[in-house]
Design a protein around this motif. Structure first.
Motif, short mmCIF file in Angstrom:
data_model
loop_
_atom_site.label_atom_id
_atom_site.label_comp_id
_atom_site.label_asym_id
_atom_site.label_seq_id
_atom_site.Cartn_x
_atom_site.Cartn_y
_atom_site.Cartn_z
N LEU A 1 -3.84 11.09 -3.55
CA LEU A 1 -3.46 11.88 -2.38
C LEU A 1 -4.37 13.07 -2.16
O LEU A 1 -4.63 13.46 -1.04
CB LEU A 1 -2.01 12.39 -2.54
N LYS B 1 9.23 9.05 1.07
CA LYS B 1 8.55 9.92 0.10
C LYS B 1 9.41 10.23 -1.12
O LYS B 1 8.90 10.63 -2.15
CB LYS B 1 8.12 11.23 0.76
N TYR C 1 6.40 2.42 1.41
CA TYR C 1 6.58 3.62 0.58
C TYR C 1 6.19 4.90 1.31
O TYR C 1 6.76 5.95 1.06
CB TYR C 1 5.79 3.50 -0.73
N SER C 2 5.21 4.80 2.21
CA SER C 2 4.77 6.00 2.93
C SER C 2 5.88 6.58 3.80
O SER C 2 5.86 7.75 4.13
CB SER C 2 3.53 5.69 3.78
N ARG C 3 6.84 5.75 4.17
CA ARG C 3 7.97 6.20 4.98
C ARG C 3 9.09 6.80 4.14
O ARG C 3 10.00 7.43 4.67
CB ARG C 3 8.54 5.05 5.80
N ASP D 1 0.87 -1.17 0.00
CA ASP D 1 0.00 0.00 0.00
C ASP D 1 0.91 1.22 0.00
O ASP D 1 1.65 1.45 0.96
CB ASP D 1 -0.91 -0.01 1.23
N ILE D 2 0.85 1.99 -1.05
CA ILE D 2 1.73 3.14 -1.22
C ILE D 2 1.54 4.16 -0.10
O ILE D 2 2.49 4.80 0.35
CB ILE D 2 1.50 3.80 -2.60
N PHE D 3 0.31 4.28 0.41
CA PHE D 3 0.00 5.34 1.37
C PHE D 3 0.18 4.95 2.83
O PHE D 3 0.27 5.83 3.68
CB PHE D 3 -1.42 5.85 1.12
N THR D 4 0.22 3.64 3.14
CA THR D 4 0.36 3.25 4.55
C THR D 4 1.52 2.29 4.78
O THR D 4 1.91 2.07 5.92
CB THR D 4 -0.93 2.56 5.06
N PHE E 1 5.70 9.55 -5.77
CA PHE E 1 4.61 10.41 -5.31
C PHE E 1 4.31 11.55 -6.29
O PHE E 1 3.42 12.36 -6.03
CB PHE E 1 4.88 10.91 -3.89
#
Length: 185
Positions: A183, A74, A70-72, A64-67, A174
């Motif tokens: 986003l 950017k 990857y979310s860590r 999951d890109i957002f959680t 992103f």
């Protein structure tokens, strides 16, 4: 005549210490491979960190890109390819993937396999994969042969060199338009 169907393969570099060590050895710009069935990358699958904070705890992951990881990171850079496939091949891939999803906790990250690639010796264990081995395995079991080598020897760089893959995006993850749209929603 049927409409074109595609699967998407994303290669990425999060810039972590672990990936920087791999890059020093491989000299390749990307060191992680993921598979998606949608162009927005809402559902991606791979073998990697199960916990974004712990690079040593790995296995099968629905990314999951957002959680997730990857979310860590950017500043992650990526390249996204599309591979034209038939509807039948997609059905086969989803069947193979379903085995991984249903048994996700039984799969381990094949760290020895990564070392084996560098020695050009496949190291295979049942229920153990590294990221590019996993993507190649799903394709292979679905009848899609991109190379004349075992999945246990496939690297992210092999995807970049495949003439069957078509570049759709390269840059910051992103800044990829579908991600930016998600986003802002």
């Amino acid at each position: 005549m049927t409409a074109n169907s595609y699967v998407y393969i994303m290669l990425s570099d999060t810039g972590t210490m672990f990936t920087n060590v791999i890059k020093k050895y491989t000299k390749a710009p990307y060191n992680h491979a993921s598979l998606s069935f949608d162009p927005e990358l809402k559902e991606m699958y791979s073998f990697g960190r199960k916990n974004p904070k712990n690079p040593l705890y790995g296995g099968f992951v629905k990314e999951d890109i957002f959680t997730g990881t990857y979310s860590r990171y950017k500043g992650t850079t990526c390249v996204i390819y599309k591979l034209e496939v038939t509807e039948r091949e997609i059905v086969k891939m989803k069947r193979v993937l379903d085995v991984f999803i249903r048994n996700g906790d039984k799969f381990l990250y094949n760290l020895l396999g990564v070392i084996g690639v560098s020695l050009k010796e496949p190291v295979e264990f049942s229920n153990s994969y590294f990221c590019s081995q996993f993507v190649a395995e799903v394709l292979n079991r679905s009848g899609i042969k991109l190379w004349d080598k075992l999945p246990a020897l496939v690297t992210p760089e092999d995807f970049r060199k495949s003439d069957r893959l078509h570049l759709t995006y390269e840059g910051k993850l992103f800044e990829f338009e579908p991600i930016k749209r998600q986003l802002s929603e």
